[in-house]
Design a protein around this motif. Structure first.
Motif, PDB file in Angstrom:
ATOM      1  N   TYR A  10      17.565   1.771  -0.785  1.00 42.95           N
ATOM      2  CA  TYR A  10      16.876   1.376   0.431  1.00 42.95           C
ATOM      3  C   TYR A  10      17.347   2.222   1.604  1.00 42.95           C
ATOM      4  O   TYR A  10      18.452   2.774   1.595  1.00 42.95           O
ATOM      5  N   ILE A  11      16.479   2.326   2.591  1.00 43.91           N
ATOM      6  CA  ILE A  11      16.827   3.020   3.825  1.00 43.91           C
ATOM      7  C   ILE A  11      16.631   2.037   4.979  1.00 43.91           C
ATOM      8  O   ILE A  11      15.575   1.422   5.109  1.00 43.91           O
ATOM      9  N   LEU A  12      17.673   1.919   5.783  1.00 46.20           N
ATOM     10  CA  LEU A  12      17.623   1.139   7.013  1.00 46.20           C
ATOM     11  C   LEU A  12      17.577   2.112   8.180  1.00 46.20           C
ATOM     12  O   LEU A  12      18.135   3.201   8.099  1.00 46.20           O
ATOM     13  N   ALA A  13      16.930   1.704   9.255  1.00 46.06           N
ATOM     14  CA  ALA A  13      16.862   2.524  10.460  1.00 46.06           C
ATOM     15  C   ALA A  13      17.168   1.667  11.676  1.00 46.06           C
ATOM     16  O   ALA A  13      16.871   0.469  11.696  1.00 46.06           O
ATOM     17  N   SER A  14      17.733   2.291  12.693  1.00 41.57           N
ATOM     18  CA  SER A  14      17.988   1.582  13.942  1.00 41.57           C
ATOM     19  C   SER A  14      16.707   1.447  14.748  1.00 41.57           C
ATOM     20  O   SER A  14      16.530   0.482  15.489  1.00 41.57           O
ATOM     21  N   LEU A  32      20.617  -7.293   2.551  1.00 44.76           N
ATOM     22  CA  LEU A  32      20.115  -7.247   3.929  1.00 44.76           C
ATOM     23  C   LEU A  32      20.750  -8.347   4.779  1.00 44.76           C
ATOM     24  O   LEU A  32      21.105  -8.119   5.940  1.00 44.76           O
ATOM     25  N   GLU A  33      20.905  -9.537   4.203  1.00 43.77           N
ATOM     26  CA  GLU A  33      21.564 -10.629   4.926  1.00 43.77           C
ATOM     27  C   GLU A  33      22.998 -10.251   5.286  1.00 43.77           C
ATOM     28  O   GLU A  33      23.471 -10.535   6.382  1.00 43.77           O
ATOM     29  N   GLN A  34      23.683  -9.588   4.345  1.00 44.45           N
ATOM     30  CA  GLN A  34      25.049  -9.139   4.617  1.00 44.45           C
ATOM     31  C   GLN A  34      25.067  -8.138   5.768  1.00 44.45           C
ATOM     32  O   GLN A  34      25.887  -8.244   6.682  1.00 44.45           O
ATOM     33  N   HIS A  35      24.174  -7.165   5.718  1.00 45.61           N
ATOM     34  CA  HIS A  35      24.116  -6.171   6.792  1.00 45.61           C
ATOM     35  C   HIS A  35      23.855  -6.846   8.138  1.00 45.61           C
ATOM     36  O   HIS A  35      24.525  -6.570   9.132  1.00 45.61           O
ATOM     37  N   ARG A  51      16.771  -2.330  10.384  1.00 44.05           N
ATOM     38  CA  ARG A  51      15.339  -2.339  10.022  1.00 44.05           C
ATOM     39  C   ARG A  51      15.151  -1.700   8.641  1.00 44.05           C
ATOM     40  O   ARG A  51      15.441  -0.522   8.442  1.00 44.05           O
ATOM     41  N   LEU A  52      14.645  -2.466   7.680  1.00 42.95           N
ATOM     42  CA  LEU A  52      14.357  -1.957   6.338  1.00 42.95           C
ATOM     43  C   LEU A  52      13.057  -1.153   6.405  1.00 42.95           C
ATOM     44  O   LEU A  52      11.988  -1.711   6.626  1.00 42.95           O
ATOM     45  N   VAL A  53      13.157   0.171   6.213  1.00 41.71           N
ATOM     46  CA  VAL A  53      11.972   1.017   6.366  1.00 41.71           C
ATOM     47  C   VAL A  53      11.512   1.677   5.062  1.00 41.71           C
ATOM     48  O   VAL A  53      10.415   2.223   4.998  1.00 41.71           O
ATOM     49  N   SER A  91       7.704   0.160  10.177  1.00 37.04           N
ATOM     50  CA  SER A  91       7.744  -1.299  10.236  1.00 37.04           C
ATOM     51  C   SER A  91       8.907  -1.830   9.409  1.00 37.04           C
ATOM     52  O   SER A  91       9.284  -1.236   8.395  1.00 37.04           O
ATOM     53  N   ASP A  92       9.442  -2.965   9.807  1.00 33.07           N
ATOM     54  CA  ASP A  92      10.492  -3.632   9.035  1.00 33.07           C
ATOM     55  C   ASP A  92       9.840  -4.269   7.815  1.00 33.07           C
ATOM     56  O   ASP A  92       8.970  -5.135   7.946  1.00 33.07           O
ATOM     57  N   LEU A  93      10.239  -3.834   6.639  1.00 36.45           N
ATOM     58  CA  LEU A  93       9.632  -4.286   5.386  1.00 36.45           C
ATOM     59  C   LEU A  93      10.311  -5.525   4.808  1.00 36.45           C
ATOM     60  O   LEU A  93       9.893  -6.011   3.751  1.00 36.45           O
ATOM     61  N   SER A  94      11.312  -6.039   5.458  1.00 37.90           N
ATOM     62  CA  SER A  94      12.068  -7.149   4.895  1.00 37.90           C
ATOM     63  C   SER A  94      11.224  -8.409   4.701  1.00 37.90           C
ATOM     64  O   SER A  94      11.536  -9.243   3.862  1.00 37.90           O
TER      65      SER A  94
END
Length: 97
Positions: A10-14, A32-35, A51-53, A91-94
């Motif tokens: 996965y890739i997260l973005a600010s 994701l909850e941990q992050h 943000r999960l992108v 967009s945040d895909l979470s």
């Protein structure tokens, strides 16, 4: 999006074109909850990368780890192109989990 016995890169973005974080897990929702609670990664917490992108799924851990390493070695422009091919608006895909 989440499957049993799957591994995820996965890739997260600010923010759009912001700081990126690439990770691998077998439980994306929990990770994701941990992050987001500040327990996932010092880097994520420090730079606000929540943000999960982008997400890819794999059936084996070695496959997922190899892909994570590959993406981490990519140029930033390649990572951005990969994200925008699948998520043009960043967009945040979470919410899909």
């Amino acid at each position: 999006m989440c499957r049993v016995n799957a591994y995820y890169v996965y890739i997260l973005a600010s923010d759009r074109h912001g700081t990126l974080y690439i990770g691998v897990t077998n439980n994306l929702r929990t990770r994701l909850e941990q992050h987001r609670s500040g327990r996932g990664s010092e880097f994520v917490r420090k730079y606000g990368v929540y943000r999960l992108v982008y997400v890819e799924s794999f059936t084996s851990a070695p496959e997922a780890i190899a892909r994570e390493k590959q993406l981490k070695n990519w140029h930033r422009d390649w990572k951005i192109r990969l994200i925008e091919e699948n998520n043009l608006d960043w967009s945040d895909l979470s919410h899909l989990l």
